[in-house]
Design a protein around this motif. Sequence first.
Motif, short mmCIF file in Angstrom:
data_model
loop_
_atom_site.label_atom_id
_atom_site.label_comp_id
_atom_site.label_asym_id
_atom_site.label_seq_id
_atom_site.Cartn_x
_atom_site.Cartn_y
_atom_site.Cartn_z
N GLY A 25 0.77 -1.22 0.00
CA GLY A 25 0.00 0.00 0.00
C GLY A 25 0.81 1.27 0.00
O GLY A 25 0.41 2.26 0.60
N THR A 26 1.94 1.25 -0.69
CA THR A 26 2.78 2.44 -0.67
C THR A 26 3.57 2.56 -1.96
O THR A 26 3.77 1.59 -2.68
CB THR A 26 3.74 2.40 0.54
OG1 THR A 26 4.42 3.63 0.63
CG2 THR A 26 4.75 1.27 0.41
N GLU A 27 4.00 3.75 -2.24
CA GLU A 27 4.90 3.97 -3.36
C GLU A 27 6.32 3.80 -2.87
O GLU A 27 6.65 4.18 -1.75
CB GLU A 27 4.71 5.37 -3.94
CG GLU A 27 3.40 5.54 -4.66
CD GLU A 27 3.27 6.89 -5.33
OE1 GLU A 27 4.29 7.55 -5.56
OE2 GLU A 27 2.13 7.28 -5.62
N ALA A 28 7.14 3.22 -3.71
CA ALA A 28 8.53 2.96 -3.33
C ALA A 28 9.42 3.08 -4.55
O ALA A 28 8.96 3.01 -5.69
CB ALA A 28 8.65 1.56 -2.73
N THR A 29 10.70 3.24 -4.29
CA THR A 29 11.70 3.21 -5.35
C THR A 29 12.51 1.94 -5.17
O THR A 29 13.07 1.69 -4.09
CB THR A 29 12.63 4.44 -5.27
OG1 THR A 29 11.83 5.61 -5.39
CG2 THR A 29 13.65 4.41 -6.40
N VAL A 30 12.56 1.11 -6.21
CA VAL A 30 13.31 -0.14 -6.18
C VAL A 30 14.57 0.05 -7.02
O VAL A 30 14.49 0.50 -8.17
CB VAL A 30 12.47 -1.31 -6.74
CG1 VAL A 30 13.27 -2.60 -6.77
CG2 VAL A 30 11.19 -1.47 -5.94
N THR A 31 15.71 -0.31 -6.45
CA THR A 31 16.99 -0.18 -7.14
C THR A 31 17.74 -1.50 -7.02
O THR A 31 17.78 -2.10 -5.95
CB THR A 31 17.83 0.95 -6.51
OG1 THR A 31 17.09 2.16 -6.53
CG2 THR A 31 19.13 1.16 -7.26
N LEU A 32 18.34 -1.95 -8.12
CA LEU A 32 19.23 -3.12 -8.11
C LEU A 32 20.64 -2.62 -8.32
O LEU A 32 20.91 -1.84 -9.24
CB LEU A 32 18.85 -4.12 -9.19
CG LEU A 32 17.51 -4.81 -9.03
CD1 LEU A 32 17.29 -5.78 -10.18
CD2 LEU A 32 17.45 -5.56 -7.72
N SER A 60 23.89 -14.64 -13.80
CA SER A 60 23.88 -15.31 -12.50
C SER A 60 24.84 -14.59 -11.57
O SER A 60 25.92 -14.17 -11.98
CB SER A 60 24.30 -16.77 -12.64
OG SER A 60 23.37 -17.47 -13.42
N GLY A 61 24.43 -14.44 -10.33
CA GLY A 61 25.29 -13.79 -9.36
C GLY A 61 24.50 -13.19 -8.22
O GLY A 61 23.31 -13.41 -8.07
N VAL A 62 25.20 -12.42 -7.39
CA VAL A 62 24.60 -11.78 -6.23
C VAL A 62 24.52 -10.28 -6.47
O VAL A 62 25.48 -9.66 -6.94
CB VAL A 62 25.42 -12.08 -4.96
CG1 VAL A 62 24.80 -11.39 -3.74
CG2 VAL A 62 25.52 -13.57 -4.72
N TYR A 63 23.38 -9.72 -6.15
CA TYR A 63 23.13 -8.29 -6.32
C TYR A 63 22.55 -7.75 -5.02
O TYR A 63 22.19 -8.51 -4.12
CB TYR A 63 22.14 -8.06 -7.47
CG TYR A 63 22.63 -8.60 -8.78
CD1 TYR A 63 23.37 -7.80 -9.64
CD2 TYR A 63 22.40 -9.91 -9.14
CE1 TYR A 63 23.85 -8.30 -10.85
CE2 TYR A 63 22.88 -10.43 -10.34
CZ TYR A 63 23.60 -9.62 -11.19
OH TYR A 63 24.08 -10.12 -12.37
N VAL A 64 22.44 -6.46 -4.91
CA VAL A 64 21.78 -5.83 -3.77
C VAL A 64 20.49 -5.20 -4.27
O VAL A 64 20.50 -4.42 -5.22
CB VAL A 64 22.69 -4.76 -3.11
CG1 VAL A 64 21.92 -4.05 -1.99
CG2 VAL A 64 23.96 -5.39 -2.58
N ALA A 65 19.38 -5.56 -3.64
CA ALA A 65 18.09 -4.94 -3.93
C ALA A 65 17.84 -3.92 -2.83
O ALA A 65 17.97 -4.22 -1.65
CB ALA A 65 16.99 -5.98 -3.94
#
Length: 81
Positions: A25-32, A60-65
């Motif tokens: 129920g909210t607006e958000a900013t998603v960054t990878l 393939s790999g690890v990222y930060v969300a």
Amino acid sequence: HPFKQFVGNHNRHQRNQISITGISGTEATVTLISLHGKVLFTQNVNISSKTALSIPSLSSGVYVAEIRVANQRFQQKLCIQ
């Protein structure tokens, strides 16, 4: 914090989609972000109880969300297989 597990890539065959849960129920900013600190993707989204978000295909790999909601920032590792 209450959003400990908020981002996941649960389908190995769809590397271009992540699920966001635990925030609603909210607006958000998603960054990878890569582990080298490079921003790979940013999008403003309106999050419901479970939101599927299309992202660019990633190796393939690890990222930060990272999710920013109001003046709060939450980060989590995201493993793409």
